[in-house]
Write a protein that holds these residues in place. Structure first.
Motif, PDB file in Angstrom:
ATOM      1  N   VAL A   1      -2.962   1.164   9.622  1.00 51.68           N
ATOM      2  CA  VAL A   1      -1.691   1.896   9.725  1.00 51.68           C
ATOM      3  C   VAL A   1      -0.952   1.986   8.401  1.00 51.68           C
ATOM      4  CG1 VAL A   1      -1.393   1.363  12.168  1.00 51.68           C
ATOM      5  CG2 VAL A   1      -0.527  -0.227  10.455  1.00 51.68           C
ATOM      6  N   TRP A   2      -1.376   1.236   7.392  1.00 50.93           N
ATOM      7  CA  TRP A   2      -0.744   1.324   6.082  1.00 50.93           C
ATOM      8  C   TRP A   2      -1.734   0.887   5.020  1.00 50.93           C
ATOM      9  CZ3 TRP A   2      -0.667  -3.425   3.688  1.00 50.93           C
ATOM     10  CH2 TRP A   2      -0.689  -4.556   4.516  1.00 50.93           C
ATOM     11  N   SER A   3      -1.428   1.248   3.790  1.00 48.21           N
ATOM     12  CA  SER A   3      -2.313   0.914   2.676  1.00 48.21           C
ATOM     13  C   SER A   3      -1.498   0.374   1.520  1.00 48.21           C
ATOM     14  CB  SER A   3      -3.096   2.143   2.209  1.00 48.21           C
ATOM     15  OG  SER A   3      -3.928   2.636   3.238  1.00 48.21           O
ATOM     16  N   LEU A   4      -2.093  -0.549   0.799  1.00 47.57           N
ATOM     17  CA  LEU A   4      -1.500  -1.092  -0.425  1.00 47.57           C
ATOM     18  C   LEU A   4      -2.466  -0.772  -1.552  1.00 47.57           C
ATOM     19  CD1 LEU A   4       0.770  -2.707  -1.727  1.00 47.57           C
ATOM     20  CD2 LEU A   4      -0.520  -4.797  -1.252  1.00 47.57           C
ATOM     21  N   LYS A   5      -2.101   0.266  -2.316  1.00 52.79           N
ATOM     22  CA  LYS A   5      -2.997   0.824  -3.333  1.00 52.79           C
ATOM     23  C   LYS A   5      -4.268   1.315  -2.637  1.00 52.79           C
ATOM     24  CE  LYS A   5      -1.087  -1.847  -7.174  1.00 52.79           C
ATOM     25  NZ  LYS A   5      -1.354  -2.782  -8.290  1.00 52.79           N
ATOM     26  N   SER A   6      -5.426   0.715  -2.904  1.00 48.14           N
ATOM     27  CA  SER A   6      -6.669   1.180  -2.287  1.00 48.14           C
ATOM     28  C   SER A   6      -7.095   0.317  -1.101  1.00 48.14           C
ATOM     29  CB  SER A   6      -7.804   1.193  -3.330  1.00 48.14           C
ATOM     30  OG  SER A   6      -8.003  -0.117  -3.850  1.00 48.14           O
ATOM     31  N   TRP A   7      -6.258  -0.642  -0.729  1.00 48.22           N
ATOM     32  CA  TRP A   7      -6.611  -1.573   0.349  1.00 48.22           C
ATOM     33  C   TRP A   7      -5.907  -1.173   1.638  1.00 48.22           C
ATOM     34  CZ3 TRP A   7      -3.549  -6.095   2.200  1.00 48.22           C
ATOM     35  CH2 TRP A   7      -4.277  -6.862   3.134  1.00 48.22           C
ATOM     36  N   THR A   8      -6.684  -0.958   2.692  1.00 47.12           N
ATOM     37  CA  THR A   8      -6.148  -0.640   4.008  1.00 47.12           C
ATOM     38  C   THR A   8      -6.651  -1.678   5.005  1.00 47.12           C
ATOM     39  OG1 THR A   8      -6.171   1.735   3.505  1.00 47.12           O
ATOM     40  CG2 THR A   8      -5.999   1.102   5.825  1.00 47.12           C
ATOM     41  N   PRO A   9      -5.813  -2.634   5.384  1.00 48.22           N
ATOM     42  CA  PRO A   9      -6.250  -3.668   6.323  1.00 48.22           C
ATOM     43  C   PRO A   9      -6.506  -3.087   7.710  1.00 48.22           C
ATOM     44  CG  PRO A   9      -3.894  -3.855   5.921  1.00 48.22           C
ATOM     45  CD  PRO A   9      -4.404  -2.821   4.970  1.00 48.22           C
ATOM     46  N   ARG A  10      -7.606  -3.512   8.323  1.00 44.65           N
ATOM     47  CA  ARG A  10      -7.967  -3.050   9.662  1.00 44.65           C
ATOM     48  C   ARG A  10      -8.456  -4.228  10.484  1.00 44.65           C
ATOM     49  NH1 ARG A  10     -10.216   0.883   6.194  1.00 44.65           N
ATOM     50  NH2 ARG A  10      -9.370   2.996   6.498  1.00 44.65           N
ATOM     51  N   GLY A  11      -8.476  -4.035  11.795  1.00 44.68           N
ATOM     52  CA  GLY A  11      -9.048  -5.024  12.699  1.00 44.68           C
ATOM     53  C   GLY A  11      -8.409  -6.394  12.585  1.00 44.68           C
ATOM     54  N   GLU A  12      -9.252  -7.418  12.462  1.00 44.26           N
ATOM     55  CA  GLU A  12      -8.770  -8.795  12.428  1.00 44.26           C
ATOM     56  C   GLU A  12      -7.871  -9.057  11.222  1.00 44.26           C
ATOM     57  OE1 GLU A  12     -12.132 -11.346  12.591  1.00 44.26           O
ATOM     58  OE2 GLU A  12     -12.640 -10.835  14.683  1.00 44.26           O
ATOM     59  N   THR A  13      -8.146  -8.376  10.113  1.00 46.87           N
ATOM     60  CA  THR A  13      -7.309  -8.560   8.921  1.00 46.87           C
ATOM     61  C   THR A  13      -5.886  -8.081   9.191  1.00 46.87           C
ATOM     62  OG1 THR A  13      -9.230  -8.231   7.476  1.00 46.87           O
ATOM     63  CG2 THR A  13      -7.042  -8.018   6.480  1.00 46.87           C
ATOM     64  N   LEU A  14      -5.769  -6.940   9.830  1.00 47.22           N
ATOM     65  CA  LEU A  14      -4.441  -6.410  10.145  1.00 47.22           C
ATOM     66  C   LEU A  14      -3.753  -7.284  11.189  1.00 47.22           C
ATOM     67  CD1 LEU A  14      -2.310  -4.288   9.688  1.00 47.22           C
ATOM     68  CD2 LEU A  14      -3.464  -2.813  11.356  1.00 47.22           C
ATOM     69  N   TYR A  15      -4.536  -7.785  12.143  1.00 45.51           N
ATOM     70  CA  TYR A  15      -3.963  -8.705  13.133  1.00 45.51           C
ATOM     71  C   TYR A  15      -3.401  -9.959  12.459  1.00 45.51           C
ATOM     72  CZ  TYR A  15      -5.664  -6.222  17.269  1.00 45.51           C
ATOM     73  OH  TYR A  15      -5.851  -5.295  18.250  1.00 45.51           O
ATOM     74  N   ALA A  16      -4.104 -10.450  11.446  1.00 47.49           N
ATOM     75  CA  ALA A  16      -3.636 -11.630  10.712  1.00 47.49           C
ATOM     76  C   ALA A  16      -2.318 -11.337   9.993  1.00 47.49           C
ATOM     77  CB  ALA A  16      -4.700 -12.074   9.708  1.00 47.49           C
ATOM     78  N   VAL A  17      -2.206 -10.134   9.416  1.00 42.62           N
ATOM     79  CA  VAL A  17      -0.965  -9.740   8.737  1.00 42.62           C
ATOM     80  C   VAL A  17       0.169  -9.651   9.749  1.00 42.62           C
ATOM     81  CG1 VAL A  17       0.173  -7.919   7.425  1.00 42.62           C
ATOM     82  CG2 VAL A  17      -2.194  -8.542   6.898  1.00 42.62           C
ATOM     83  N   TRP A  18      -0.100  -9.021  10.880  1.00 38.72           N
ATOM     84  CA  TRP A  18       0.922  -8.912  11.927  1.00 38.72           C
ATOM     85  C   TRP A  18       1.325 -10.289  12.455  1.00 38.72           C
ATOM     86  CZ3 TRP A  18      -1.601  -4.330  15.065  1.00 38.72           C
ATOM     87  CH2 TRP A  18      -1.300  -3.123  14.418  1.00 38.72           C
ATOM     88  N   GLY A  19       0.332 -11.158  12.619  1.00 42.17           N
ATOM     89  CA  GLY A  19       0.627 -12.503  13.099  1.00 42.17           C
ATOM     90  C   GLY A  19       1.477 -13.284  12.109  1.00 42.17           C
ATOM     91  N   LEU A  20       1.180 -13.124  10.825  1.00 43.55           N
ATOM     92  CA  LEU A  20       1.965 -13.794   9.788  1.00 43.55           C
ATOM     93  C   LEU A  20       3.392 -13.255   9.769  1.00 43.55           C
ATOM     94  CD1 LEU A  20       1.609 -15.923   7.570  1.00 43.55           C
ATOM     95  CD2 LEU A  20       1.104 -14.079   5.972  1.00 43.55           C
ATOM     96  N   GLU A  21       3.529 -11.962   9.947  1.00 42.93           N
ATOM     97  CA  GLU A  21       4.853 -11.343  10.006  1.00 42.93           C
ATOM     98  C   GLU A  21       5.665 -11.918  11.174  1.00 42.93           C
ATOM     99  OE1 GLU A  21       6.724  -6.823  10.467  1.00 42.93           O
ATOM    100  OE2 GLU A  21       4.798  -7.337  11.388  1.00 42.93           O
ATOM    101  N   ALA A  22       5.030 -11.997  12.356  1.00 42.85           N
ATOM    102  CA  ALA A  22       5.708 -12.543  13.535  1.00 42.85           C
ATOM    103  C   ALA A  22       6.075 -14.003  13.327  1.00 42.85           C
ATOM    104  CB  ALA A  22       4.814 -12.390  14.766  1.00 42.85           C
TER     105      ALA A  22
END
Length: 210
Positions: free
Chosen positions: A129-150
């Motif tokens: 759903v978002w990108s940081l430069k050339s990196w677009t987190p997906r799947g478990e990586t994005l879930y980890a980011v969302w979990g850290l945010e929560a």
């Protein structure tokens, strides 16, 4: 027995818990709108990180205000409600984020059903759903980011509430918070700090006059 240092009594009332929950819920609903739109439209990732901490901290301040009005002196119970408030804030922010994000494309989706919301989020997580430069987190990586945010949001909410409940002494005899501020006045120097502290711990207040 009377303790030499103040510790919260652990007392609370049902009315106090309701007051704290109402304050926290209203703050979670209002702040989640601002946070949801901010994370949708703000392009600066570092500002979003600061907003994450601010979101939880201000929610905690509101819940702490409710705890103060409700005279809750139980840090554990207050922290438990803070966890609930924090997760409500996270959930509401996802509802707002999805509504704001979908409004940018075709038709805005206001999804309040948790099952439907998580199903949509799972679908979006596979695409990214978002990108940081050339990196677009997906799947478990994005879930980890969302979990850290929560975790950050809930953690700062709990910290803010716990600090608010334990920082101000409560007078059980007069049923009020001891929040009166007195003007500092100079006193004589203490030559033996250890002995002075020990005397106060024993309840010997005559050393103050000396």
């Amino acid at each position: 027995t009377q303790q030499p240092y103040y510790t919260p009594s652990g007392k609370f009332s049902v009315g106090g818990l309701i007051t704290m929950t109402v304050f926290g819920t209203l703050a979670a609903a209002a702040l989640s709108v601002a946070y949801g739109y901010l994370t949708t439209y703000n392009p600066f990732i570092y500002f979003n990180i600061l907003a994450t901490f601010g979101f939880g901290f201000v929610m905690g301040l509101a819940a702490s205000m409710g705890a103060s009005m409700g005279k809750i002196r139980n840090p554990a119970i207050a922290s438990l409600i803070a966890v609930l408030v924090g997760f409500m804030g996270v959930y509401f922010s996802w509802v707002v984020w999805l509504y704001a994000s979908s409004g940018q494309t075709d038709e805005a989706m206001l999804v309040l059903d948790p099952i439907a919301l998580f199903a949509i989020l799972d679908h979006l997580a596979q695409q990214g759903v978002w990108s940081l430069k050339s990196w677009t987190p997906r799947g478990e990586t994005l879930y980890a980011v969302w979990g850290l945010e929560a975790l950050f949001i809930v953690g700062t909410t709990v910290y803010s509430v716990y600090t608010g409940v334990t920082s101000t002494p409560f007078c059980e005899a007069c049923n009020a918070w001891c929040d009166e501020e007195l003007e500092d006045k100079p006193a004589g120097f203490v030559t033996d700090a250890k002995a002075f502290r020990h005397a106060l711990e024993l309840g010997n207040l005559t050393v103050l006059g000396e």
